[in-house]
Design an enzyme around this catalytic site. Structure first.
Site, PDB file in Angstrom:
ATOM      1  N   ALA A  84     109.764 -11.701 -58.625  1.00  0.00           N
ATOM      2  CA  ALA A  84     108.986 -11.648 -57.379  1.00  0.00           C
ATOM      3  C   ALA A  84     108.126 -12.896 -57.207  1.00  0.00           C
ATOM      4  CB  ALA A  84     108.109 -10.404 -57.355  1.00  0.00           C
ATOM      5  N   SER A 128     104.650 -13.815 -61.453  1.00  0.00           N
ATOM      6  CA  SER A 128     104.338 -14.124 -62.854  1.00  0.00           C
ATOM      7  C   SER A 128     104.269 -12.928 -63.782  1.00  0.00           C
ATOM      8  CB  SER A 128     103.017 -14.882 -62.957  1.00  0.00           C
ATOM      9  OG  SER A 128     103.162 -16.084 -62.348  1.00  0.00           O
ATOM     10  N   SER A 129     105.259 -12.063 -63.692  1.00  0.00           N
ATOM     11  CA  SER A 129     105.298 -10.996 -64.684  1.00  0.00           C
ATOM     12  C   SER A 129     105.488 -11.601 -66.076  1.00  0.00           C
ATOM     13  CB  SER A 129     106.421 -10.008 -64.365  1.00  0.00           C
ATOM     14  OG  SER A 129     107.642 -10.694 -64.245  1.00  0.00           O
ATOM     15  N   GLU A 180     106.621 -20.176 -73.301  1.00  0.00           N
ATOM     16  CA  GLU A 180     107.537 -20.315 -72.167  1.00  0.00           C
ATOM     17  C   GLU A 180     108.317 -21.639 -72.251  1.00  0.00           C
ATOM     18  OE1 GLU A 180     106.311 -18.188 -69.056  1.00  0.00           O
ATOM     19  OE2 GLU A 180     107.674 -19.038 -67.587  1.00  0.00           O
ATOM     20  N   ASP A 192      99.938 -19.912 -64.031  1.00  0.00           N
ATOM     21  CA  ASP A 192     100.202 -18.475 -64.133  1.00  0.00           C
ATOM     22  C   ASP A 192      99.424 -17.850 -65.279  1.00  0.00           C
ATOM     23  OD1 ASP A 192     101.956 -19.290 -62.235  1.00  0.00           O
ATOM     24  OD2 ASP A 192     103.769 -18.860 -63.380  1.00  0.00           O
TER      25      ASP A 192
HETATM   26  C1  GLA Z   1     105.899 -21.201 -61.654  1.00  0.00           C
HETATM   27  C2  GLA Z   1     105.266 -21.879 -62.870  1.00  0.00           C
HETATM   28  C3  GLA Z   1     103.870 -22.398 -62.551  1.00  0.00           C
HETATM   29  C4  GLA Z   1     103.851 -23.232 -61.278  1.00  0.00           C
HETATM   30  C5  GLA Z   1     104.596 -22.529 -60.154  1.00  0.00           C
HETATM   31  C6  GLA Z   1     104.747 -23.416 -58.944  1.00  0.00           C
HETATM   32  O1  GLA Z   1     105.215 -20.043 -61.322  1.00  0.00           O
HETATM   33  O2  GLA Z   1     105.195 -20.985 -63.955  1.00  0.00           O
HETATM   34  O3  GLA Z   1     103.370 -23.128 -63.645  1.00  0.00           O
HETATM   35  O4  GLA Z   1     104.361 -24.517 -61.511  1.00  0.00           O
HETATM   36  O5  GLA Z   1     105.887 -22.093 -60.550  1.00  0.00           O
HETATM   37  O6  GLA Z   1     103.519 -23.706 -58.396  1.00  0.00           O
END
Ligand code: GLA
Length: 382
Positions: free
Chosen positions: A124, A127-128, A161, A173
């Site tokens: 989605a 950031s799960s 990650e 995130d």
């Molecule tokens: C993902 C990455 C973040 C950021 C966004 C774009 O969510 O995990 O670090 O770069 O994309 O803004």
């Protein structure tokens, strides 16, 4: 917070591991503006939300550790020695990665069990994954008294990650998920990793998310490609990161970069500026300007940075037709996930109906619409 999710995870843990866990909530995030600026040492404007990951964690006497993904009903058992990413792993690698990165900091942990589940759909763009990483590092820090600060923990999550999932993400995130403040968004300087909270009260307007319910598969490699383009342009400009460059600087090397890469770097420089301008507009209660910046952000993501997709573009185009929506854009890494919309509260219900129908007609699938509540970052559930 989702109390039935907490009860479910706690019960699953007890049934599976026959002990009483400590419980952690780790939120997902939204981002008002400042996309793909974090790994350019720039500004972002995220907030933690009241949806995310709930995890139960406890020490184990066994000579292995176990993780249980309740939503998938999958378990992985692993030894703490010689950790490696699983070639075909998905959620498993977030957990293994966090454990390995804790060990890389010469911190010692013993065996443990973890059970987790969530209420944000993967893909989605909320950031799960950062929420999961943070829940693991936070839980292990508590259980084994590792003495890690929140800043240490988010760097561990981010490294997990990079090294176990293979996405060279920035810090937005993990930061937003860990440091979120109820009813606030955080203007985060990704160079200093310090933020300024902004209380969010849009009065007669609100933010809603519309999930395309698609995640196009090229997203991870495209993400890493974008990052390396930015780094190579910064190097040509002789600056540490694009955050340090102006449009004028970029112009001076225009004949040495491809038109595509020029546009990408230009997008980053402009988006960084938009994030700062958005914070000022918000301080002045100027939602019209904020909305325009949000639309401009989408335009850049679509046409210059090229990380959008037809479903996201369609949703933003529908928003633009409605004068009661001040701004809309894709949110997160791109290639699917949600749009974020700044909408007049009186319009929300009718727009929901309208856009759901329009999306179904166009793509023959459903979109999902969420209202959001800004919440505190990763914490123990008492
Ligand atoms: C993902 C990455 C973040 C950021 C966004 C774009 O969510 O995990 O670090 O770069 O994309 O803004």
């Amino acid at each position: 917070m989702n109390t039935s999710l907490i009860t479910n995870i706690k019960n699953s843990f007890i049934t599976k591991f026959e002990s009483e866990p400590i419980m952690i909530f780790s939120p997902g995030r939204i981002n008002i503006i400042g996309e793909h600026t974090d790994y350019n040492d720039g500004f972002v404007f995220p907030a933690a939300v009241d949806k995310g990951i709930v995890a139960g964690v406890q020490k184990s006497d066994s000579n292995t550790s176990s993780a249980y993904a309740a939503d998938k009903d999958e378990t992985i058992e692993f030894s703490l020695n010689n950790l490696k990413p699983l070639a075909k792993g998905s959620w498993q690698n977030y957990i293994l990665g966090v454990v390995a990165e804790i060990q890389n900091r010469s911190k010692t942990i013993g065996n443990f069990n973890i059970a987790f589940g969530g209420d944000i759909p993967g893909g989605a763009g909320m950031s799960s994954s950062a929420a999961l990483e943070n829940s693991v590092v936070f839980g292990l820090n508590e259980l084994f008294n590792l003495g890690l600060s929140k800043h240490d923990m988010i760097l561990i999550s981010q490294k997990a990650e990079h090294n176990y999932v293979g996405v060279k993400c920035g810090i937005m995130d993990q930061y937003a998920s860990m440091f979120g403040i109820e009813n606030n968004a955080l203007l985060l300087d990704c160079r200093t990793v310090q933020s300024k909270p902004f209380e969010i009260d849009f009065k007669d307007h609100e933010l809603i998310l519309i999930n395309t319910n698609v995640k196009h598969s090229l997203s991870d490699s495209a993400y890493n490609d974008r990052r390396s383009v930015c780094e190579s342009v910064a190097e040509m400009l002789n600056v540490k990161a694009l955050r340090d460059a102006t449009e004028f600087d970029l112009e001076s090397i225009k004949d040495r970069v491809t038109p595509e890469n020029y546009q990408k770097a230009l997008y980053v420089i402009q988006e960084n500026d938009r994030a700062v301008r958005a914070s000022k507009a918000m301080q002045q209660g100027d939602l019209e300007t904020l909305g325009k910046l949000i639309y401009a952000s989408h335009d850049g993501l679509q046409n210059q940075y090229k990380v959008s997709c037809e479903e996201l573009d369609f949703l933003v185009a529908q928003a633009k037709l409605n004068e009661n929506i001040l701004g809309a854009r894709m949110m997160g890494g791109g290639f699917g996930g949600c749009t974020i919309n700044l909408i007049s509260k009186t319009e929300t219900e009718s727009f929901k109906t309208f856009v759901s129908k329009a999306y179904k007609n166009e793509f023959n699938k459903e979109c999902s619409i969420y209202s959001i509540k800004l919440s505190d970052g990763t914490h123990l559930i008492k």
